[in-house]
Design an enzyme around this catalytic site. Structure first.
Site, PDB file in Angstrom:
ATOM      1  N   VAL A  93       0.723  -1.119  -0.183  1.00 35.73           N
ATOM      2  CA  VAL A  93      -0.204   0.028  -0.240  1.00 35.73           C
ATOM      3  C   VAL A  93       0.883   1.200   0.105  1.00 35.73           C
ATOM      4  O   VAL A  93       0.606   2.125  -0.756  1.00 35.73           O
ATOM      5  CB  VAL A  93      -0.927  -0.287   1.335  1.00 35.73           C
ATOM      6  CG1 VAL A  93      -1.731   1.236   1.264  1.00 35.73           C
ATOM      7  CG2 VAL A  93      -2.057  -0.865   0.920  1.00 35.73           C
ATOM      8  N   PHE A 121      -8.279   0.401  -1.061  1.00 38.08           N
ATOM      9  CA  PHE A 121      -8.859  -0.598  -1.824  1.00 38.08           C
ATOM     10  C   PHE A 121      -8.001  -1.186  -2.881  1.00 38.08           C
ATOM     11  O   PHE A 121      -8.925  -2.176  -3.405  1.00 38.08           O
ATOM     12  CB  PHE A 121     -10.310   0.084  -2.221  1.00 38.08           C
ATOM     13  CG  PHE A 121     -11.188   0.753  -1.089  1.00 38.08           C
ATOM     14  CD1 PHE A 121     -11.873  -0.359  -0.321  1.00 38.08           C
ATOM     15  CD2 PHE A 121     -11.228   1.758  -1.001  1.00 38.08           C
ATOM     16  CE1 PHE A 121     -12.813   0.044   0.731  1.00 38.08           C
ATOM     17  CE2 PHE A 121     -12.004   2.428   0.009  1.00 38.08           C
ATOM     18  CZ  PHE A 121     -12.873   1.493   0.858  1.00 38.08           C
ATOM     19  N   LEU A 122      -6.947  -0.785  -2.908  1.00 39.89           N
ATOM     20  CA  LEU A 122      -6.291  -1.268  -4.238  1.00 39.89           C
ATOM     21  C   LEU A 122      -6.221  -2.869  -4.004  1.00 39.89           C
ATOM     22  O   LEU A 122      -6.085  -3.445  -2.671  1.00 39.89           O
ATOM     23  CB  LEU A 122      -4.703  -0.846  -4.243  1.00 39.89           C
ATOM     24  CG  LEU A 122      -3.720  -0.667  -3.087  1.00 39.89           C
ATOM     25  CD1 LEU A 122      -3.108  -2.174  -3.347  1.00 39.89           C
ATOM     26  CD2 LEU A 122      -2.612   0.287  -3.321  1.00 39.89           C
ATOM     27  N   LEU A 145     -17.848 -14.220  -7.591  1.00 34.49           N
ATOM     28  CA  LEU A 145     -18.783 -15.435  -7.374  1.00 34.49           C
ATOM     29  C   LEU A 145     -17.912 -16.781  -8.320  1.00 34.49           C
ATOM     30  O   LEU A 145     -18.561 -17.174  -9.063  1.00 34.49           O
ATOM     31  CB  LEU A 145     -19.899 -15.450  -8.231  1.00 34.49           C
ATOM     32  CG  LEU A 145     -21.163 -14.354  -7.462  1.00 34.49           C
ATOM     33  CD1 LEU A 145     -22.587 -14.301  -8.252  1.00 34.49           C
ATOM     34  CD2 LEU A 145     -21.510 -15.126  -6.308  1.00 34.49           C
ATOM     35  N   HIS A 146     -16.750 -16.651  -8.136  1.00 37.79           N
ATOM     36  CA  HIS A 146     -15.935 -17.896  -8.515  1.00 37.79           C
ATOM     37  C   HIS A 146     -15.642 -18.990  -7.503  1.00 37.79           C
ATOM     38  O   HIS A 146     -14.936 -18.651  -6.601  1.00 37.79           O
ATOM     39  CB  HIS A 146     -14.655 -17.481  -9.198  1.00 37.79           C
ATOM     40  CG  HIS A 146     -14.989 -16.325 -10.394  1.00 37.79           C
ATOM     41  ND1 HIS A 146     -15.444 -16.734 -11.667  1.00 37.79           N
ATOM     42  CD2 HIS A 146     -14.598 -15.042 -10.564  1.00 37.79           C
ATOM     43  CE1 HIS A 146     -15.725 -15.667 -12.261  1.00 37.79           C
ATOM     44  NE2 HIS A 146     -15.341 -14.704 -11.578  1.00 37.79           N
ATOM     45  N   CYS A 183      -5.278 -10.033   3.211  1.00 36.60           N
ATOM     46  CA  CYS A 183      -6.144  -8.815   3.693  1.00 36.60           C
ATOM     47  C   CYS A 183      -7.565  -9.693   4.079  1.00 36.60           C
ATOM     48  O   CYS A 183      -7.906  -9.466   5.279  1.00 36.60           O
ATOM     49  CB  CYS A 183      -6.546  -8.015   2.539  1.00 36.60           C
ATOM     50  SG  CYS A 183      -5.265  -6.873   2.478  1.00 36.60           S
ATOM     51  N   LYS A 220      -2.908 -15.207  -5.255  1.00 39.00           N
ATOM     52  CA  LYS A 220      -3.578 -15.321  -6.440  1.00 39.00           C
ATOM     53  C   LYS A 220      -2.601 -14.598  -7.675  1.00 39.00           C
ATOM     54  O   LYS A 220      -1.444 -14.431  -7.405  1.00 39.00           O
ATOM     55  CB  LYS A 220      -4.752 -14.023  -6.332  1.00 39.00           C
ATOM     56  CG  LYS A 220      -4.028 -12.484  -6.012  1.00 39.00           C
ATOM     57  CD  LYS A 220      -5.149 -11.604  -5.775  1.00 39.00           C
ATOM     58  CE  LYS A 220      -4.884 -10.174  -6.088  1.00 39.00           C
ATOM     59  NZ  LYS A 220      -6.230  -9.297  -5.992  1.00 39.00           N
ATOM     60  N   ARG A 243       1.496 -14.822   1.209  1.00 41.30           N
ATOM     61  CA  ARG A 243       0.696 -14.467   2.744  1.00 41.30           C
ATOM     62  C   ARG A 243      -0.759 -15.260   2.676  1.00 41.30           C
ATOM     63  O   ARG A 243      -1.479 -14.896   2.014  1.00 41.30           O
ATOM     64  CB  ARG A 243       0.584 -13.098   3.064  1.00 41.30           C
ATOM     65  CG  ARG A 243       2.060 -12.508   3.428  1.00 41.30           C
ATOM     66  CD  ARG A 243       1.956 -11.076   3.983  1.00 41.30           C
ATOM     67  NE  ARG A 243       1.665 -10.101   3.143  1.00 41.30           N
ATOM     68  CZ  ARG A 243       1.603  -8.847   3.127  1.00 41.30           C
ATOM     69  NH1 ARG A 243       1.942  -8.439   4.436  1.00 41.30           N
ATOM     70  NH2 ARG A 243       1.430  -8.051   2.146  1.00 41.30           N
TER      71      ARG A 243
HETATM   72  N1  LIG Z   1      -1.638  -5.553   0.670  1.00 37.68           N
HETATM   73  C1  LIG Z   1      -2.858  -5.147   0.147  1.00 37.68           C
HETATM   74  O1  LIG Z   1      -3.438  -5.424  -0.879  1.00 37.68           O
HETATM   75  C2  LIG Z   1      -3.563  -4.028   0.979  1.00 37.68           C
HETATM   76  C3  LIG Z   1      -4.755  -3.499   0.183  1.00 37.68           C
HETATM   77  C4  LIG Z   1      -5.366  -2.500   1.082  1.00 37.68           C
HETATM   78  C5  LIG Z   1      -5.245  -2.421   2.344  1.00 37.68           C
HETATM   79  N2  LIG Z   1      -4.180  -2.957   2.822  1.00 37.68           N
HETATM   80  C6  LIG Z   1      -3.777  -2.622   4.311  1.00 37.68           C
HETATM   81  O2  LIG Z   1      -2.697  -1.623   4.265  1.00 37.68           O
HETATM   82  C7  LIG Z   1      -1.896  -1.807   5.455  1.00 37.68           C
HETATM   83  C8  LIG Z   1      -0.426  -2.224   5.003  1.00 37.68           C
HETATM   84  O3  LIG Z   1      -0.514  -3.504   4.254  1.00 37.68           O
HETATM   85  P1  LIG Z   1       0.822  -3.904   3.280  1.00 37.68           P
HETATM   86  O4  LIG Z   1       0.553  -5.153   2.585  1.00 37.68           O
HETATM   87  O5  LIG Z   1       1.325  -2.757   2.476  1.00 37.68           O
HETATM   88  O6  LIG Z   1       1.871  -4.119   4.481  1.00 37.68           O
HETATM   89  P2  LIG Z   1       3.454  -4.609   4.217  1.00 37.68           P
HETATM   90  O7  LIG Z   1       3.539  -5.617   5.359  1.00 37.68           O
HETATM   91  O8  LIG Z   1       3.734  -4.860   2.934  1.00 37.68           O
HETATM   92  O9  LIG Z   1       4.257  -3.378   4.477  1.00 37.68           O
HETATM   93  C9  LIG Z   1       4.314  -2.610   5.714  1.00 37.68           C
HETATM   94  C10 LIG Z   1       5.512  -1.892   5.816  1.00 37.68           C
HETATM   95  O10 LIG Z   1       5.631  -0.908   6.788  1.00 37.68           O
HETATM   96  C11 LIG Z   1       7.050  -1.006   7.219  1.00 37.68           C
HETATM   97  N3  LIG Z   1       7.084  -0.357   8.630  1.00 37.68           N
HETATM   98  C12 LIG Z   1       6.511  -1.124   9.850  1.00 37.68           C
HETATM   99  N4  LIG Z   1       6.642  -0.388  11.046  1.00 37.68           N
HETATM  100  C13 LIG Z   1       7.195   0.836  10.764  1.00 37.68           C
HETATM  101  C14 LIG Z   1       7.752   1.934  11.137  1.00 37.68           C
HETATM  102  N5  LIG Z   1       7.418   2.265  12.480  1.00 37.68           N
HETATM  103  N6  LIG Z   1       8.170   2.925  10.511  1.00 37.68           N
HETATM  104  C15 LIG Z   1       8.285   2.774   9.092  1.00 37.68           C
HETATM  105  N7  LIG Z   1       7.971   1.659   8.488  1.00 37.68           N
HETATM  106  C16 LIG Z   1       7.253   0.924   9.259  1.00 37.68           C
HETATM  107  C17 LIG Z   1       7.452  -2.263   7.128  1.00 37.68           C
HETATM  108  O11 LIG Z   1       8.884  -2.477   7.204  1.00 37.68           O
HETATM  109  C18 LIG Z   1       6.841  -2.861   5.745  1.00 37.68           C
HETATM  110  O12 LIG Z   1       7.653  -2.369   4.788  1.00 37.68           O
HETATM  111  C19 LIG Z   1      -2.456  -3.034   6.014  1.00 37.68           C
HETATM  112  O13 LIG Z   1      -3.223  -2.430   7.166  1.00 37.68           O
HETATM  113  C20 LIG Z   1      -3.305  -3.509   5.145  1.00 37.68           C
HETATM  114  O14 LIG Z   1      -4.391  -4.374   5.723  1.00 37.68           O
HETATM  115  C21 LIG Z   1      -3.514  -3.794   2.218  1.00 37.68           C
END
Ligand SMILES: NC(=O)c1ccc[n+]([C@@H]2O[C@H](COP(=O)([O-])OP(=O)(O)OC[C@H]3O[C@@H](n4cnc5c(N)ncnc54)[C@H](O)[C@@H]3O)[C@@H](O)[C@H]2O)c1
Length: 434
Positions: A11, A153-154, A254-255, A264, A325, A332
């Site tokens: 994100v 929402f990406l 619906l798959h 997520c 996917k 994960r």
């Molecule tokens: N991955 C997705 O598709 C997606 C989509 C929508 C929303 N989200 C939400 O967005 C959030 C992030 O998800 P993600 O998949 O990008 O996480 P991620 O685990 O890929 O990345 C998190 C990053 O934050 C860094 N970090 C942690 N603590 C830190 C700090 N104190 N200072 C600086 N950097 C720090 C980590 O080193 C890591 O690089 C989550 O809440 C997730 O639910 C994710």
């Protein structure tokens, strides 16, 4: 406006690069020094289509993007700071672990010098953004900042497109100044007619969980319908198609398949149920979705074992697809990994292949064999298991694979192929719900 993004995960990095693409001066900060060093060399820490091109463009050419490990330097002159760190499930609990979010809030409090917006983009349970405000208020006064919830929402695999052309932008705040700044930030999307939903902080936080839980419900629902189809001889693809033609239902999500995985849906569904529990509100529909999805991978393994009369010792499985996917290397909560591990524990030989996710898979599942191509993974295989619907698995050369395989069984967990077609090629075919 100068933007700061804390966290360079899926994100954070995608948001930072897309904001740079909008023309904002953006600093992405991460505590992971190796990650920032790699990014400075234009090496992305994960696979996401188009990301390295954007990184190269905005780091080296436009210079709209800079990278840092120190929040204090990054925050100089910041107008908006986004929290995009992880919110995984707490160990042995369903609740979201907000340790990283609150830690960033505390660090921000020490580094806000002039007025700025603190925006929660991480997925956080209702109440968290106000908790962030309380943490910051311990160190600075309320005139210096406003808080905003702006869920993201990406989807991995199409993240840039989703960010640049979202179905909607949602944010929640309780100050006019904050709302104006958020509208200015998303002006490039507003010009593309993207609906902007400006609401309360609480509604904004709930929208994210309600949306993900609803999508998860559609998947869990069609999976149960698939089980019924299996039991009585129906075809879930026909059922889903006809259902989806009803515009009130819609065809997406619906798959039928092996259940939802990834970083997520599973954690968000659990966290939503846990929020319901906290406020004594019945979210039993979502709870039931969670339980049914948790059972599903094991049910799929049982179906595979049943074919082999529970004895897969020394049987060779080609597992195609390890990421949760297609178009991502994220493993994960990947169901393919669970299936590979379960069969391996029962004595099967696993030869896995994935176009992008093998390096990540090796970290969580080092004991299986990895192949460098589809063909290689199928040599001497008793069965193929299609776990992820990567494009390159959509037109397999079964005539060639058949020559290489010992036995000809296919477990098509993504319903890519037709039973008749595979039966004609003398494969034993198992789909999901057909
Ligand atoms: N991955 C997705 O598709 C997606 C989509 C929508 C929303 N989200 C939400 O967005 C959030 C992030 O998800 P993600 O998949 O990008 O996480 P991620 O685990 O890929 O990345 C998190 C990053 O934050 C860094 N970090 C942690 N603590 C830190 C700090 N104190 N200072 C600086 N950097 C720090 C980590 O080193 C890591 O690089 C989550 O809440 C997730 O639910 C994710």
């Amino acid at each position: 406006m100068k933007l700061v993004i804390v966290g360079t995960g899926y994100v954070g990095l995608v948001s930072g690069l897309c904001f740079a693409e909008f023309g904002f001066q953006t600093v992405c900060v991460d505590k992971d020094i190796d990650r920032i060093d790699s990014l400075k060399k234009v090496l992305c820490p994960f696979y996401e289509p188009g990301l390295e091109n954007l990184l190269s463009k905005h780091l080296n050419k436009t210079k709209f993007l800079s990278l840092a490990t120190s929040l204090s330097e990054a925050m100089l002159g910041a107008d908006i700071v986004f929290i995009t760190v992880g919110t995984p499930t707490k160990r042995l609990e369903d609740e979201a672990d907000l340790t990283a979010v609150y830690k960033v809030a505390d660090e921000l409090a020490s580094n806000i010098k002039n007025y700025c917006l603190v925006v929660t983009k991480s997925t956080v349970p209702v109440g968290t953004t106000r908790e962030i405000k309380k943490i910051i208020l311990k160190k600075i006064n309320k005139e210096k900042f406003d808080i905003v919830s702006n869920p993201e929402f990406l989807r991995e695999g199409s993240a840039i497109n989703d960010f640049m052309r979202p179905d909607r932008v949602v944010f929640g705040c309780d100050s006019t100044k904050a709302e104006k700044m958020m509208r200015k930030l998303y002006r490039p999307l507003y010009l593309l007619d993207t609906p902007i939903v400006s609401t309360t902080i609480e509604s904004s936080e709930i929208i994210k969980y309600a949306s993900n839980s609803f999508l998860a419900t559609k998947i869990a629902f069609i999976n149960q319908v698939a089980d019924l189809c299996d039991a009585v001889g129906g075809n879930v693809q026909d059922v889903a198609k006809a259902m989806g033609l009803d515009q009130r239902i819609g065809s997406k999500f619906l798959h039928a398949g092996p259940g939802f995985g990834g970083s997520c849906f599973p954690k968000d569904v659990k966290a939503f149920v846990s929020t319901g529990r906290k406020y004594n509100v019945d979210l039993s529909i979502v709870d039931s979705v969670n339980h049914s999805n948790q059972r599903r991978p094991q049910e799929i393994v049982s179906k595979i074992l049943k074919h082999f009369k529970n004895d897969v010792k020394d049987k060779v499985f080609s597992i195609l697809g390890l990421s949760f996917k297609p178009n991502t290397d994220d493993v994960r909560d990947s169901i393919s990994i669970f299936i590979a591990e379960s069969l391996h524990k029962k004595g099967a030989v696993i030869k896995a292949y994935d176009p992008k996710a093998m390096e990540n898979a090796k970290l969580v599942l080092p004991s299986i064999k990895y192949s460098d191509s589809i063909q290689h993974s199928c040599i001497d295989a008793d069965a193929i298991v299609i776990g992820t619907e990567w494009n390159e698995f959509r037109a397999l050369n079964f005539k060639l694979l058949k020559e290489q395989m010992k036995n000809h069984i296919i477990f098509d967990l993504r319903n890519i192929y037709h039973k008749d077609e595979l039966n004609n090629l003398e494969f034993v075919y198992y789909g999901v719900g057909k």
